[in-house]
Write a protein that holds these residues in place. Structure first.
Motif, short mmCIF file in Angstrom:
data_model
loop_
_atom_site.label_atom_id
_atom_site.label_comp_id
_atom_site.label_asym_id
_atom_site.label_seq_id
_atom_site.Cartn_x
_atom_site.Cartn_y
_atom_site.Cartn_z
N ILE A 78 58.74 23.15 75.22
CA ILE A 78 58.44 22.26 74.10
C ILE A 78 59.71 21.87 73.33
CG2 ILE A 78 57.22 22.08 71.89
CD1 ILE A 78 55.03 23.87 73.10
N GLU A 79 60.57 22.86 73.03
CA GLU A 79 61.75 22.57 72.21
C GLU A 79 62.95 22.12 73.04
OE1 GLU A 79 62.67 25.75 69.57
OE2 GLU A 79 60.83 25.53 68.41
N HIS A 80 63.21 22.80 74.18
CA HIS A 80 64.40 22.47 74.97
C HIS A 80 64.20 21.23 75.83
CE1 HIS A 80 68.25 23.32 76.93
NE2 HIS A 80 67.65 23.09 78.08
N ALA A 103 57.72 30.82 59.22
CA ALA A 103 58.34 31.89 60.00
C ALA A 103 59.34 31.31 60.98
CB ALA A 103 57.28 32.69 60.74
N ASP A 104 60.30 32.13 61.41
CA ASP A 104 61.24 31.67 62.43
C ASP A 104 60.72 32.05 63.81
OD1 ASP A 104 61.85 34.39 62.88
OD2 ASP A 104 63.56 34.34 61.50
N GLN A 105 61.46 31.66 64.86
CA GLN A 105 61.00 31.86 66.22
C GLN A 105 60.80 33.34 66.54
OE1 GLN A 105 63.26 29.83 69.23
NE2 GLN A 105 62.58 31.16 70.88
N ALA A 106 61.74 34.18 66.12
CA ALA A 106 61.64 35.61 66.42
C ALA A 106 60.41 36.21 65.75
CB ALA A 106 62.90 36.33 65.97
N GLN A 107 60.11 35.80 64.52
CA GLN A 107 58.96 36.35 63.81
C GLN A 107 57.64 35.96 64.47
OE1 GLN A 107 59.88 34.77 59.90
NE2 GLN A 107 60.41 36.80 59.12
N VAL A 108 57.53 34.69 64.86
CA VAL A 108 56.28 34.26 65.47
C VAL A 108 56.12 34.84 66.87
CG1 VAL A 108 57.02 32.09 66.56
CG2 VAL A 108 54.72 32.28 65.64
N GLN A 109 57.22 35.05 67.59
CA GLN A 109 57.12 35.70 68.89
C GLN A 109 56.78 37.18 68.75
OE1 GLN A 109 60.89 34.30 70.70
NE2 GLN A 109 59.64 33.44 72.32
N GLY A 147 67.21 27.98 69.96
CA GLY A 147 66.97 26.58 70.26
C GLY A 147 66.24 26.33 71.56
N GLY A 148 65.51 27.34 72.05
CA GLY A 148 64.72 27.16 73.26
C GLY A 148 65.51 27.18 74.55
N SER A 149 66.75 27.68 74.54
CA SER A 149 67.55 27.74 75.76
C SER A 149 66.84 28.54 76.84
CB SER A 149 68.91 28.37 75.46
OG SER A 149 69.61 28.65 76.67
N PRO A 150 66.84 28.07 78.11
CA PRO A 150 66.16 28.81 79.19
C PRO A 150 66.87 30.10 79.58
CG PRO A 150 66.49 26.48 79.77
CD PRO A 150 67.32 26.74 78.56
N LEU A 151 68.16 30.25 79.26
CA LEU A 151 68.93 31.37 79.78
C LEU A 151 68.36 32.74 79.42
CD1 LEU A 151 71.33 32.46 81.32
CD2 LEU A 151 72.72 32.20 79.25
N SER A 200 56.43 34.55 76.99
CA SER A 200 57.06 34.50 75.68
C SER A 200 58.04 33.34 75.55
CB SER A 200 57.80 35.82 75.39
OG SER A 200 58.43 35.80 74.14
N GLY A 201 58.75 33.02 76.62
CA GLY A 201 59.81 32.04 76.55
C GLY A 201 59.42 30.60 76.79
#
Length: 416
Positions: A261-263, A66-72, A388-392, A254-255
């Protein structure tokens, strides 16, 4: 609103001007300390079911393709079930007593946690997480009504703050435990652990007495009760302002797994330390609130907390969005936001229930449902915007939620 404590009966004036008699103390033979501990434990379902699996989100995505949106989305649908399910459990608690609906919710939670552990793909996991949320919300929503059964508004806010101290153990330890379970047993082991937690909560429920039952209501009466709450300005002021502020916390929940972990390259087993340390701020502020609310009252303490979250949110979007200070520029404002949140949560819930003591379960349901549904939307927006895990995206959504909470407070409560 006026309240007079006469023996074990608390007489209060409702929003409509009607005087009603509600319980004014704990059931005979009930220890105050044990009551607070058990009620706090019953409110742990949400933090346990969310925070324990947060370190596993990237692993779940990889394992299930799954991609990030799907798992979230598994988090968002849990929150939708958790929020929407409260509309069911609160009225059942008003009609059938407090303990039986809690027990039924715990059974659903345990069964759906097992379903999550056995899910073969992301879509099955998402469906089971929805049912997981529906079952998980029964104990917290009715536990709040049990506190309202026994205490008036300011004292109830103090007790709810103490409950949140007990509950604070969950978001502090759950990510740490989840990270360790992930390493040794995989992400599916986390959901088997949640099954065990549900069984333990059921044992705790057996040790407390029923706090009361109000008049039964049919479907038409239930709808009219919800309409009454939705049209009450002060109820909606408490519910929406605290709901938006809490939605900022769900943006953070959520973020942060992807941001940290990623950013920022934090390992999953160390993520729990960064996540859990913020709970210390929440626990400290709840200790402060439990004492000061009896002196300054619900409205003043909540107003201070909302104003603080709005200011911190504005700082976070600058530091996190522009990359000022690196991980420290994100972690420190989040710590302060969680601290300010402690002045909003218990006070907002106590204020929401105060004018409707005769239907505390229904009021607790609607307030909690609004809070969680707004949170689910906020978490979904973070997931949809994250790359890509951006904090914005997380920082922007959190700031927007805090400002919306401030606007709701000023417009509906007419403070400041």
């Amino acid at each position: 609103m006026r309240s007079v404590d006469i023996g074990n009966i608390l007489t209060e004036q409702t929003a409509g001007g009607q005087s009603v008699a509600v319980p004014g103390g704990l059931p005979p033979g009930t220890s105050f300390a044990w009551f607070v501990i058990v009620m706090g434990f019953l409110t742990m379902f949400g933090p346990m079911a969310i925070d324990m699996y947060l370190p596993a989100l990237p692993a779940i995505a990889a394992d299930l393709g799954a991609d990030q949106a799907q798992v979230q989305m598994t988090l968002s649908v849990f929150l939708i079930g958790y929020g929407g399910g409260q509309l069911l459990w609160g009225p059942l608690g008003d009609r059938y007593g407090r303990k039986r609906p809690i027990a039924l919710g715990i059974v659903l939670f345990v069964l759906s946690s097992a379903g999550c552990a056995l899910a073969p793909d992301i879509w099955s996991l998402t469906a089971w997480r929805f049912l997981n949320g529906v079952g998980a919300c029964a104990a917290p929503v009715i536990a709040r009504a049990m506190v309202r059964d026994a205490f008036d508004r300011d004292r109830g806010a103090s007790v709810m703050s103490l409950m949140m101290l007990v509950m604070g153990v969950a978001p502090m330890l759950a990510p740490l435990a989840g990270g360790q379970v992930l390493i040794h047993l995989g992400w599916r082991g986390i959901f088997w652990c949640l099954c065990g937690f549900g069984l333990l909560a059921g044992l705790g429920l057996l040790t407390v007495k029923e706090t009361g039952r109000t008049a039964a209501s049919h479907a038409g009466g239930l709808l009219s009760n919800y309409a009454l709450l939705l049209l009450d300005r002060r109820f909606m002021g408490y519910a929406l302002s605290s709901g938006f502020v809490f939605a900022g916390m769900f943006a953070y929940i959520s973020g942060t797994p992807f941001v940290y972990i990623e950013h920022f390259g934090v390992s999953p087993d160390h993520f729990g330390f960064l996540f859990g340390v913020n709970v210390i701020a929440l626990m400290i502020s709840n200790i402060i609130n439990s004492r000061l609310v009896l002196r300054f009252g619900v409205d003043r303490m909540m107003g201070w907390g909302i104003l603080a979250t709005a200011g911190i949110g504005a700082v976070l979007i600058v530091t996190g969005g522009l990359g000022i200070g690196g991980i420290v520029g994100v972690a420190v404002p989040l710590f302060l936001y969680l601290g300010a949140l402690g002045l909003v949560g218990a006070n907002g819930m106590a204020g929401s229930l105060a004018a409707f003591p005769h239907m505390a379960g229904t009021a607790s349901s609607l307030s909690g449902a609004l809070q969680l549904c707004i949170g689910a939307v906020a978490g979904g927006i973070v997931g949809a915007l994250s790359q890509g895990g951006s904090p914005l995206p997380m920082c922007a959504v959190l700031c927007g939620c805090a400002l919306a909470g401030l606007a709701s407070d000023r417009l509906l409560m007419r403070r400041g």
